[in-house]
Design an enzyme around this catalytic site. Structure first.
Site, short mmCIF file in Angstrom:
data_model
loop_
_atom_site.label_atom_id
_atom_site.label_comp_id
_atom_site.label_asym_id
_atom_site.label_seq_id
_atom_site.Cartn_x
_atom_site.Cartn_y
_atom_site.Cartn_z
N HIS A 204 0.80 -1.23 0.00
CA HIS A 204 0.00 0.00 0.00
C HIS A 204 0.83 1.28 0.00
O HIS A 204 0.31 2.35 0.27
CB HIS A 204 -0.97 0.01 1.19
CG HIS A 204 -0.30 -0.11 2.51
ND1 HIS A 204 -0.27 -1.28 3.20
CD2 HIS A 204 0.37 0.80 3.24
CE1 HIS A 204 0.40 -1.09 4.32
NE2 HIS A 204 0.81 0.16 4.37
N1 UDP Z 1 -0.89 -4.39 10.38
C1 UDP Z 1 -2.08 -4.60 11.08
N2 UDP Z 1 -3.19 -4.92 10.36
C2 UDP Z 1 -3.20 -5.03 9.01
C3 UDP Z 1 -1.99 -4.80 8.30
C4 UDP Z 1 -0.84 -4.47 9.01
O1 UDP Z 1 -2.10 -4.53 12.30
O2 UDP Z 1 -4.26 -5.30 8.44
C5 UDP Z 1 0.32 -4.05 11.15
C6 UDP Z 1 1.55 -4.83 10.80
O3 UDP Z 1 1.56 -6.07 11.45
C7 UDP Z 1 2.65 -3.91 11.30
C8 UDP Z 1 2.07 -2.55 10.99
O4 UDP Z 1 0.67 -2.72 10.84
O5 UDP Z 1 2.81 -4.03 12.70
C9 UDP Z 1 2.68 -2.03 9.71
O6 UDP Z 1 2.01 -0.94 9.30
P1 UDP Z 1 2.06 -0.41 7.80
O7 UDP Z 1 2.34 -1.55 6.88
O8 UDP Z 1 0.83 0.36 7.62
O9 UDP Z 1 3.25 0.63 7.83
P2 UDP Z 1 4.81 0.54 7.57
O10 UDP Z 1 5.39 -0.52 8.45
O11 UDP Z 1 5.02 0.26 6.11
O12 UDP Z 1 5.32 1.90 7.95
#
Ligand code: UDP
Length: 372
Positions: A204
């Protein structure tokens, strides 16, 4: 008795709610008065509310209700909206986390008000300035008085940019939390899944969602991989990605599906789920045969849970997970994953700390003696 030092934690997006939970608890335990300033970047139940409930975060003391629009519009509106509350509260510290627009707005506002600024998850780099996340984290790092790095590699990158004052390697807050999770079979059963019987996908990032052909290529590859393994491909899909799927004409209506639509037949066996809470996501990740993702958080969690990962990008801010064999990049996707014997686990590698990152940040901010 003097009042507990006020510490404002700026949050706005899902990964920040998750990381704020252990941080707030540690600050409370260290004698501070931590409070949340929620920008509103993620505002709905699935990306915000559910985490407050599940991770027992109190309601934000200040909610700015700013979301949507371009990077400039969002950061500009956040800056304007947070100036008054931060100037009135004059916290002992403003803490910003990670690399979102909320991180940058918090950092700019604290520095223009002359408030002490700390950046948690400092020193990460994709080395690609065209990514908004890279600009956000770079600017937050260079404005901060205290920089808390999740890994030694992050501190080394800061040193290359001439930033050494106030830098401390504390470990990764995500690792603190991951150590407390387990695989709950009820979470898998809710989605009709069984451990080892599916691949888990998330994608995403703004830059991917803005390029339909690249998104479609990654999804086609992921679906082919699941077909090859003879398993399902599960995707708890972020609203931004769902909109991108619609835009790229990759969905067809399905009134019976939880999201009212299903992927086109060419993407079988892809199944879309609504976004899930933190504990449920930990179960889904722990139970997956492989993880395919563009998320920085999920790359690390796959590594912590010893699940092989393919990162759907050509670079990673978490090179430790790549060099030890658990994580391969998009450009290496056809290279076989190394056998388990050649992989090094997070615990063995020790690169992400000892699970006490939050306590170390709290101690550092409150001026207490570091733990031995
Ligand atoms: N996550 C969650 N539910 C979902 C998808 C992801 O709780 O449906 C959690 C995932 O396990 C991780 C965090 O959200 O702990 C990651 O967030 P995201 O991918 O939005 O951000 P990024 O890590 O890329 O900054």
């Amino acid at each position: 008795m003097s009042a507990a030092p006020s510490v404002a934690i700026v949050v706005g997006a899902r990964p920040q709610f998750i990381k704020a939970a252990p941080l707030r608890r540690a600050l409370l335990a260290a004698g501070a008065d931590p409070w949340l300033l929620h920008t509103g970047q993620h505002f709905d139940e699935q990306l915000s509310g559910v985490f407050f409930e599940e991770l027992r975060l109190p309601a934000p003391r200040c909610h700015l209700n700013v979301s949507g629009g371009s990077h400039a519009q969002m950061v500009g509106r956040m800056l304007q909206a947070m100036e008054g509350p931060l100037a009135a509260a004059r916290p002992a510290w403003v803490v910003v986390i990670g690399d979102t627009n909320s991180t940058l707005a918090g950092a700019l506002c604290a520095s223009s008000l002359g408030l002490p600024l700390a950046h948690v998850e400092a020193g990460l780099r994709s080395h690609r300035r065209e990514m908004p996340e890279e600009r956000n984290r770079l600017l937050a790092d260079h404005l901060s008085a205290r920089l808390f790095c999740p890994t030694a590699g992050a501190a080394a990158l800061l040193a290359r940019e001439g930033v050494t004052a106030g830098v401390e390697v504390v470990g990764d807050l995500m690792y603190d939390l991951a150590l407390q999770t387990r695989l709950d079979p009820a979470h898998l059963a809710r989605h009709g899944a069984r451990a080892g019987g599916y691949l888990l996908l998330t994608a995403h990032r703004a830059e991917l969602c803005a390029r339909p052909a690249e998104l479609a290529a990654r999804l086609a590859w992921a679906a082919g991989r699941a077909r090859g393994e003879g398993v399902e491909l599960l995707w708890p899909v972020h609203p931004r990605a769902l909109a991108a799927l619609r835009e790229a004409d990759l969905l067809e209506p399905d009134a019976a599906a939880p999201l009212g639509a299903r992927p086109r037949a060419a993407l079988a066996p892809l199944r879309l789920l609504p976004p899930v809470g933190y504990g449920e996501m930990a179960s889904l990740t722990r139970g997956a045969r492989e993880v395919l993702t563009d998320s920085g958080g999920l790359q690390r969690e796959a590594f912590f849970y010893e699940v092989p990962c393919t990162t759907l990008r050509d670079e990673s801010e978490w090179p430790e997970t790549v060099s030890c064999g658990w994580n391969r990049l998009w450009g290496d996707r056809d290279r076989p994953l190394p056998p388990p014997s050649a992989r090094q686990s997070a615990a063995a590698l020790g690169a992400f700390g000892r699970g006490d990152a939050a306590a170390r940040v709290a101690r550092a901010l409150l001026g207490a003696q570091p733990a031995p």
